[in-house]
Write a protein that holds these residues in place. Sequence first.
Motif, short mmCIF file in Angstrom:
data_model
loop_
_atom_site.label_atom_id
_atom_site.label_comp_id
_atom_site.label_asym_id
_atom_site.label_seq_id
_atom_site.Cartn_x
_atom_site.Cartn_y
_atom_site.Cartn_z
N ASN A 92 -38.31 -2.09 -11.06
CA ASN A 92 -37.48 -2.86 -11.98
C ASN A 92 -38.30 -4.03 -12.53
N PRO A 93 -38.42 -4.14 -13.86
CA PRO A 93 -39.28 -5.19 -14.43
C PRO A 93 -38.73 -6.60 -14.23
N ASN A 94 -37.45 -6.74 -13.90
CA ASN A 94 -36.85 -8.08 -13.77
C ASN A 94 -37.02 -8.66 -12.37
N ASP A 95 -36.68 -7.88 -11.33
CA ASP A 95 -36.78 -8.42 -9.97
C ASP A 95 -37.76 -7.66 -9.09
N HIS A 96 -38.49 -6.71 -9.69
CA HIS A 96 -39.52 -5.93 -8.99
C HIS A 96 -38.97 -5.09 -7.83
N THR A 97 -37.71 -4.70 -7.93
CA THR A 97 -37.10 -3.84 -6.93
C THR A 97 -37.50 -2.39 -7.19
N PRO A 98 -37.93 -1.65 -6.16
CA PRO A 98 -38.16 -0.22 -6.37
C PRO A 98 -36.83 0.50 -6.55
N GLU A 99 -36.79 1.40 -7.51
CA GLU A 99 -35.58 2.17 -7.81
C GLU A 99 -35.97 3.63 -8.00
N ILE A 100 -34.97 4.49 -8.01
CA ILE A 100 -35.23 5.91 -8.30
C ILE A 100 -34.62 6.25 -9.64
N SER A 101 -35.47 6.71 -10.55
CA SER A 101 -35.02 7.12 -11.88
C SER A 101 -35.42 8.58 -12.12
N ARG A 102 -35.18 9.05 -13.31
CA ARG A 102 -35.54 10.42 -13.73
C ARG A 102 -35.05 11.46 -12.71
N LEU A 103 -33.79 11.31 -12.29
CA LEU A 103 -33.20 12.28 -11.38
C LEU A 103 -33.24 13.67 -12.01
N GLY A 104 -33.54 14.66 -11.20
CA GLY A 104 -33.65 16.02 -11.72
C GLY A 104 -35.06 16.39 -12.18
N THR A 105 -36.03 15.47 -11.98
CA THR A 105 -37.42 15.80 -12.32
C THR A 105 -37.99 16.81 -11.33
N GLY A 106 -37.55 16.73 -10.06
CA GLY A 106 -37.89 17.78 -9.10
C GLY A 106 -38.77 17.33 -7.94
#
Length: 338
Positions: A92-106
């Motif tokens: 996350n560019p604001n608080d530098h928290t790791p997140e999971i995006s692009r669900l379904g990429t595999g």
Amino acid sequence: MAGEAAGASTSIRVSTSFSVNPSSRESWETLTSPFLLGPLDLVPSYIPIAVVYVYARPANSDSELISFERLHLALQRLLNYYPHLSGRIQINPNDHTPEISRLGTGAELVAAQCSSPLSAFHSTSPSPSPSLSLLDLPRAANDLLPSFDSSPEGVCRKPLLTIQHTSFACGGVALGVRVRHCLCDAQEHLSLPPRYFPNALATRTTTLSSLADAPLSEIAKSIHDLLQSPPDVTEETLKWMAAQPDKDRIQDQFRYSEWSFMLSAWSKFDIYGGSRFEVKPILVAPPFTAISNLDGLGYLLPAAPGAEREKGAIELYLALSEPVWALLEENGGFRLEG
């Protein structure tokens, strides 16, 4: 004990690789993206937990052991319960928290073959019966793991979960599993409790310079007391972590140096009974890889089942610099294998 320097010089051929998604699109399409992680998921680094499971086909069986196609279908169904593992890490560019995006990429499933039987890797150390050691496997089992890119770009680009299925000439199979440590701890990696997957760990560190010349009993008490973290202290730590506007402030204070000592205790996990397919594995262990072969890192593991092993026996896999091994070899009470 340099992990990648040991092991038989047998090549492993990777033949194909598949991107695997949940069999039900609804499982990830109904999730909020980005998928947020909890405070404890901020503690471990982005390096993966890597474990190799080795299965031997019974001598009286001609049936295929853990077929690749069956494993492919099983992974699709597993991801229905843990669809976030089909995504990718982003920061996350604001608080530098790791997140999971692009669900379904595999996730990734890799097929590989070894032209040798498992018996070719049995330990030659003095023993009434041959045994299989992690360090005897190809490149100390590193070749049984899927590839990994540890660069910052690779951390965000590569799959969160990767599995390599390696078939041996004897019909045996090895499963090499890598999953990011920021998503799960060893217990979940080894047993996958129903509907639960996050980290349930809080690491504790201390400096023992004042105990350098202390009796072993005093050192043991100091470490034991350190691990007895009061619940209120842990809760306050979690609240502090969750409240930080900049997650970069959450830093691991442990010094990874040649004077450090780290133990990861897996000895109370049911790693053999909890990872059964047609048969139980004959070996379950985390290889020392290029990014985990740290001086002073050790794993406590339940001993592999065998007639010679005492019930409740524990094996220690330990990485130390060469001069230290020379001293240990002179100690008659320290039994070295591999």
